[in-house]
Design an enzyme around this catalytic site. Structure first.
Site, PDB file in Angstrom:
ATOM      1  N   ARG A  40      17.927  15.264 -43.893  1.00 58.46           N
ATOM      2  CA  ARG A  40      16.964  16.278 -44.354  1.00 58.46           C
ATOM      3  C   ARG A  40      16.899  16.285 -45.887  1.00 58.46           C
ATOM      4  NH1 ARG A  40      16.753  20.404 -47.855  1.00 58.46           N
ATOM      5  NH2 ARG A  40      18.851  21.022 -47.248  1.00 58.46           N
ATOM      6  N   ASP A  41      17.950  16.722 -46.520  1.00 56.88           N
ATOM      7  CA  ASP A  41      17.963  16.870 -47.981  1.00 56.88           C
ATOM      8  C   ASP A  41      17.768  15.521 -48.674  1.00 56.88           C
ATOM      9  OD1 ASP A  41      18.426  17.711 -50.567  1.00 56.88           O
ATOM     10  OD2 ASP A  41      20.220  18.849 -50.096  1.00 56.88           O
TER      11      ASP A  41
ATOM     12  N   HIS B 127      27.123  24.295 -50.151  1.00 56.35           N
ATOM     13  CA  HIS B 127      26.282  23.121 -50.403  1.00 56.35           C
ATOM     14  C   HIS B 127      26.365  22.823 -51.896  1.00 56.35           C
ATOM     15  CE1 HIS B 127      22.630  20.624 -49.494  1.00 56.35           C
ATOM     16  NE2 HIS B 127      22.433  20.797 -50.785  1.00 56.35           N
TER      17      HIS B 127
ATOM     18  N   CYS C  32      17.685  15.656 -55.731  1.00 58.61           N
ATOM     19  CA  CYS C  32      17.100  15.454 -57.061  1.00 58.61           C
ATOM     20  C   CYS C  32      18.105  15.059 -58.139  1.00 58.61           C
ATOM     21  CB  CYS C  32      16.365  16.713 -57.528  1.00 58.61           C
ATOM     22  SG  CYS C  32      15.136  17.275 -56.374  1.00 58.61           S
TER      23      CYS C  32
HETATM   24 ZN    ZN Z   1      21.177  19.404 -51.696  1.00 59.83          ZN
END
Ligand code: ZN
Length: 312
Positions: free
Chosen positions: A14-15, A211, A244
């Protein structure tokens, strides 16, 4: 499955994939998820229920949930941005749904185009939909405190705001909250302090996971703080994909392979088999040949005579 001390939640599908422009074919994603689970990863966030025109990379999330649900023992997690996404998720039955709330309201407005009040209202509606299901089919609902340690737009995010939002997430119906260092601003002192304060406010069962990003190289230092304070679930991404990355050489998300090594080398069982984990990395590398994969352990290999805590 052997006992586990620390649960790794793999967020790469996902991320990771949401921030890579290349679209990984569904068959390759399924093979990767199967390989990750086969290596012993106990929880995988397989996708996000966002409209395909916003994130075409994750358009096959429903199919991936169905695939992952067939893997015995695996906890299948998804991200849902709003009520509509939650409804789509509930139709295919994940074990866990995470909805993000940016503690920085500027970030919330810019990313989700919603105020805090609007996000909390949607969460209460999602809670209602979950509770309408038979008890056995209800997924766990986690509210993720995004930008908890600082925001690229607002800068400092006051600690009292983090506590206020944690309280409101639970009041709106989240089973649990999660601390999220979306921007890679966190330091170990903050990780310990925020965790203890949320526990004091809401109880220990309301926060078990974190996270973390490695944007400024603090990822594993922050993991150590999380372990010391007593958190038991750590998110990570295979090859450090996603999240990112801004600094060359630094991954965005913390790297699953290095996290497993950090934990296993100090006697903490993750349930993960290293060889099979490295095989899962090869599956990912073959599916995304132009994407840089991070991580030191896969390149250096395990130390001579290394004995993992998890029986290999
Ligand atoms: Zn993340």
């Amino acid at each position: 499955m052997s006992a586990i001390d620390i649960e790794i939640s793999e967020v790469g599908p996902r991320d990771g994939l949401q921030s890579i422009s290349a679209i990984m074919p569904t068959a390759a994603k399924k093979a990767w998820i199967t390989a990750l689970a086969g290596a012993g990863i106990p929880e995988i966030e397989v996708g996000s229920f966002v409209p395909a025109k916003i994130l075409p990379q994750l358009a096959d999330t429903a199919e991936l949930v169905s695939h992952a649900r067939q893997i015995p023992g695996l906890t299948v997690a998804v991200l849902v941005p709003n009520l509509r996404g939650a409804r789509d998720a509930l139709a295919v039955g994940p074990h866990k749904m995470t909805i993000p709330l940016s503690v920085s309201e500027t970030h919330s407005l810019k990313n989700l185009r919603r105020t805090h009040a609007q996000v909390l209202e949607e969460i209460a509606a999602i809670r209602g939909e979950i509770d309408a299901l038979p008890a056995a089919n209800r997924p766990k609902l986690e509210g993720s405190l995004s930008t908890a340690f600082g925001c690229t737009l607002e800068g400092v995010v006051p600690e009292r705001k983090v506590l206020e939002m944690a309280e409101k997430l639970v009041a709106a119906g989240c089973d649990e909250v999660g601390l999220s260092d979306t921007t890679g601003f966190a330091n170990p002192v903050q990780v310990r302090k925020y965790t203890r304060e949320i526990w004091q406010l809401l109880g220990r069962d309301k926060l078990t996971g974190i996270h973390l990003h490695n944007t400024r190289g603090q990822g594993l230092a922050n993991v150590m703080a999380a372990l010391e304070v007593g958190l038991t679930t750590i998110d990570a991404s295979m090859g450090g994909i996603g999240g990112c990355p801004f600094a060359p050489g630094a991954s965005g998300n913390i790297v699953t392979e290095d996290l497993v090594f950090l934990l296993e080398s100090q006697g903490l069982r993750t349930g993960v088999n290293f060889q099979r984990l490295f095989e899962a990395r090869r599956v990912l590398a073959e599916a995304l040949p132009t994407t840089e994969l991070y991580g030191f352990t896969p390149l250096a290999g395990l130390p001579k005579d290394f004995v993992a805590a998890t029986p290999q």
